[in-house]
Scaffold this active site. Structure first.
Site, PDB file in Angstrom:
ATOM      1  N   GLU A 142      38.131   4.264 -33.489  1.00  0.00           N
ATOM      2  CA  GLU A 142      38.530   5.673 -33.458  1.00  0.00           C
ATOM      3  C   GLU A 142      39.945   5.781 -32.888  1.00  0.00           C
ATOM      4  OE1 GLU A 142      35.972   8.081 -30.962  1.00  0.00           O
ATOM      5  OE2 GLU A 142      37.410   9.744 -30.946  1.00  0.00           O
ATOM      6  N   GLU A 151      52.918  10.781 -30.572  1.00  0.00           N
ATOM      7  CA  GLU A 151      52.398   9.604 -29.854  1.00  0.00           C
ATOM      8  C   GLU A 151      51.416   8.755 -30.660  1.00  0.00           C
ATOM      9  OE1 GLU A 151      49.675  12.231 -26.925  1.00  0.00           O
ATOM     10  OE2 GLU A 151      51.388  11.241 -25.983  1.00  0.00           O
ATOM     11  N   THR A 193      43.504  21.399 -43.699  1.00  0.00           N
ATOM     12  CA  THR A 193      43.036  20.050 -44.025  1.00  0.00           C
ATOM     13  C   THR A 193      43.979  19.392 -45.031  1.00  0.00           C
ATOM     14  OG1 THR A 193      40.769  20.649 -43.568  1.00  0.00           O
ATOM     15  CG2 THR A 193      41.089  18.756 -45.007  1.00  0.00           C
ATOM     16  N   LYS A 226      37.347  21.379 -54.258  1.00  0.00           N
ATOM     17  CA  LYS A 226      38.755  21.721 -54.050  1.00  0.00           C
ATOM     18  C   LYS A 226      39.405  20.749 -53.044  1.00  0.00           C
ATOM     19  CE  LYS A 226      41.588  25.615 -52.594  1.00  0.00           C
ATOM     20  NZ  LYS A 226      41.546  26.954 -52.014  1.00  0.00           N
ATOM     21  N   CYS A 384      26.091   8.330  -6.207  1.00  0.00           N
ATOM     22  CA  CYS A 384      27.351   7.859  -5.620  1.00  0.00           C
ATOM     23  C   CYS A 384      27.702   8.702  -4.390  1.00  0.00           C
ATOM     24  CB  CYS A 384      28.456   7.832  -6.669  1.00  0.00           C
ATOM     25  SG  CYS A 384      29.764   6.670  -6.221  1.00  0.00           S
ATOM     26  N   GLN A 388      26.056   9.051  -0.357  1.00  0.00           N
ATOM     27  CA  GLN A 388      26.823   9.063   0.901  1.00  0.00           C
ATOM     28  C   GLN A 388      26.538  10.343   1.677  1.00  0.00           C
ATOM     29  OE1 GLN A 388      30.862   8.351  -0.499  1.00  0.00           O
ATOM     30  NE2 GLN A 388      30.389   6.259  -1.148  1.00  0.00           N
ATOM     31  N   HIS A 512      26.087   4.449 -10.447  1.00  0.00           N
ATOM     32  CA  HIS A 512      26.027   5.575 -11.392  1.00  0.00           C
ATOM     33  C   HIS A 512      24.974   5.294 -12.456  1.00  0.00           C
ATOM     34  CE1 HIS A 512      29.810   7.755 -10.303  1.00  0.00           C
ATOM     35  NE2 HIS A 512      30.015   6.606  -9.681  1.00  0.00           N
ATOM     36  N   GLU A 514      23.738   7.192 -14.553  1.00  0.00           N
ATOM     37  CA  GLU A 514      23.940   7.966 -15.794  1.00  0.00           C
ATOM     38  C   GLU A 514      24.605   7.159 -16.906  1.00  0.00           C
ATOM     39  OE1 GLU A 514      25.570   8.367 -12.960  1.00  0.00           O
ATOM     40  OE2 GLU A 514      27.651   9.032 -13.232  1.00  0.00           O
TER      41      GLU A 514
END
Ligand code: GLN
Length: 541
Positions: A142, A151, A193, A226, A384, A388, A512, A514
């Site tokens: 991608e 850029e 487009t 089209k 995380c 603490q 983490h 997740e």
């Protein structure tokens, strides 16, 4: 030999290239193909690790500790592609490598230029994504940003060259574009487009497939014809991508339009028809969930979901596992700080979450929320910073360490129960220097964490600089802290998960969780937290 699919975006950013790429990956895997995935980002940061997640979205961390764009999270959730440092490259990283080579004199006196030196480095990174031994059938790459941006030019030029080098029959270009609906005209407009495709052609690239984001509308056959005519593609390669919910239903929409079959035709490949019954069943389960829990996510309100993308998705997956919808409601921790009784703000919730974070803003409000969860036996999940905070709360209010905190918030605290990791001392650079990536964690039998994972040893991903200070270990255990997960480190184990014994469900991890949750494989701590929240809700009713 590996074949390549390149996805570009047109007209606007955030058009959904990441989800398209991930969906295509999922559909190709369902046909038995081995895939690899990569994102090229045109910004100058060497990686997104130093970027503000409230502007750029979450920083996603891979097993090997790469700090990457959040689209890589989609890739991992939709596919089983193995992601690593090689899976994300930015303009900054590319230039960094080229400039270092120049300093070492490797260009032998030549003038170093965008073409060929920068484009060569981009192509080499695309090639290095896969190795022959891995046997990858299709690599999906991608390109971040929007076609027409200054850029992204070197990346598109590199792809133009790459296509010729590997042969046009071995790659396919997908352009994802916005087709806006103009209310006054009552029509979807294809002109932007057409312009976007013209901009691609100016650089020497012709898209083979055009994926049209049409909002709530859908293109009719005439409009597809089209776009096909003006953009020089076959009609079967115009794909409708109207807004679809839930997110995980999107690949099924592409499947119904034979996106995977069209891509295989363009790549001159054969593969058996794909089986998406399990995925469809998962989507149905998600749609038909008839229960609901409400979780208070205590933190800074940021106004957009991308900053905590993987956490949001982790709760979607945990919901699927529990047949319930999980509603995450942000509760501003700074508002809690001004309240005498935080119960007024938190009593309506079935569970409380304190997630990752940096800096001292709102910390006291988070501590009050944890205290409320502990004292009122509300299920608590800390991630995380959330671990603490749980340690600090217990230290202050049970162990009796007045003023206890993390040295991140007060370097002179009398009780540094959370302090800098030893290996972090002396580090000055901010980029790529945290404790990053996957580490081993041993689970203690008889704990909630052990029950959740059903395993003695797990591996989870990290992104932090501070840790539990082991000089407080014995006193904190006396105060009721259960260390359910440790990273073995010889003389200095790291506390990776802490819980409270005398509580229905109070579990907080330094890592983490997740980042490893997937719709078909819900993360165990997320899953059990939601189960506990459901039980809490039912008991209260
Ligand atoms: N700021 C804390 C640390 O660096 C927590 C980091 C996080 O929540 N990702 O240790």
């Amino acid at each position: 030999m590996t074949k390549y699919v390149f996805t570009t975006g047109g007209v606007v950013s955030s058009v959904g290239k990441g989800i398209l790429s991930a969906s295509l990956g999922m559909l190709l895997e369902s046909r038995g193909l081995k895939i690899a995935m990569m994102k090229l980002d045109p910004y100058i940061n060497v990686d997104p690790g130093t970027m503000n997640p409230y502007e750029h979205g979450e920083v996603f961390v891979t097993d090997d500790g790469a700090e990457t764009d959040l689209d890589l999270g989609h890739y991992e959730r939709f596919t089983s592609a193995k992601l690593s440092q090689k899976s994300n490259a930015t303009t900054g990283a590319v230039y960094n490598t080229v400039i270092q080579k120049e300093r070492r004199g490797e260009f032998l006196g030549k003038t170093v230029q965008v073409i060929p030196h920068i484009t060569d480095e981009i192509k080499s990174r695309i090639r290095q994504l896969t190795s022959e031994e891995e046997g990858v059938d299709v690599a999906i790459v991608e390109i971040g940003g929007t076609v027409g941006d200054i850029e992204s030019l070197p990346f598109l030029e590199a792809l133009r060259q790459f296509r010729l080098e590997i042969g046009p029959e071995n790659c396919c270009f997908i352009h994802v574009t916005l087709v806006p609906y103009i209310e006054a005209a009552g029509e979807l407009k294809t002109k932007p487009t057409q312009h976007s495709v013209r901009a691609l052609r100016d650089i020497g690239l012709q898209p083979d497939v055009i994926v049209c984001r049409t909002g709530k509308k859908r293109l009719g056959p005439d409009q597809c014809a089209k776009i096909a005519l003006f953009c020089n593609v076959t009609a079967d390669a115009i794909i409708n991508a109207e807004d679809i919910s839930p997110l995980y239903a999107i690949p099924l929409n592409f499947k119904s339009q034979n996106l995977d079959t069209t891509v295989l035709r363009l790549l001159h490949m054969d593969a058996p028809e794909g089986d998406v019954t399990e995925w469809t069943a998962m989507v149905d389960r998600l749609k038909n969930a008839n229960k609901e829990v409400r979780i208070a996510a205590v933190g800074k309100y940021v106004g957009h979901d991308d900053a905590y993308k993987s956490i949001n998705e982790g709760f979607v997956h945990a919901g699927i596992a529990n047949d319930c919808k999980v509603k995450l409601v942000w509760v501003d921790s700074e508002k809690l700080e001004q309240m005498d009784d935080v119960g007024a703000a938190l009593a309506e919730f079935d569970g409380i979450l304190v997630g990752p974070g940096f800096g001292s803003r709102g910390i006291e409000g988070k501590i009050s929320a944890v205290r409320y969860a502990r004292e009122n036996r509300v299920p608590y999940f800390g991630i995380c910073l959330g671990m603490q905070i749980a340690v600090i709360e217990l230290a202050r209010h049970v162990a009796g360490f007045t003023g206890a905190t993390s040295t991140e918030f007060d370097p002179k605290t009398p009780h540094p129960v959370i302090s800098l990791l030893s290996e972090q001392r002396g580090i000055k650079d901010m980029g790529g220097t945290m404790r990053l990536g996957q580490y081993r964690c041993d689970l203690a039998p008889g704990t909630k964490a052990h029950a959740a994972y059903g395993a003695d040893t797990i591996h989870e991903r990290h992104r932090h600089r501070y840790e539990f200070n082991n000089s407080y270990l014995d006193t904190m255990i006396d105060a009721g802290m259960v260390v359910s997960g440790r990273h073995p480190k010889g003389d200095h184990d790291l506390v990776e998960i802490m819980e409270l014994a005398d509580h229905p469900w109070f579990c907080a991890s330094q890592f983490h969780p997740e980042f490893k949750s997937k719709p078909m494989y819900p993360q165990p701590l997320f899953r059990d937290f939601v189960t506990a929240a459901l039980a809490f809700k039912e008991a209260r009713a």
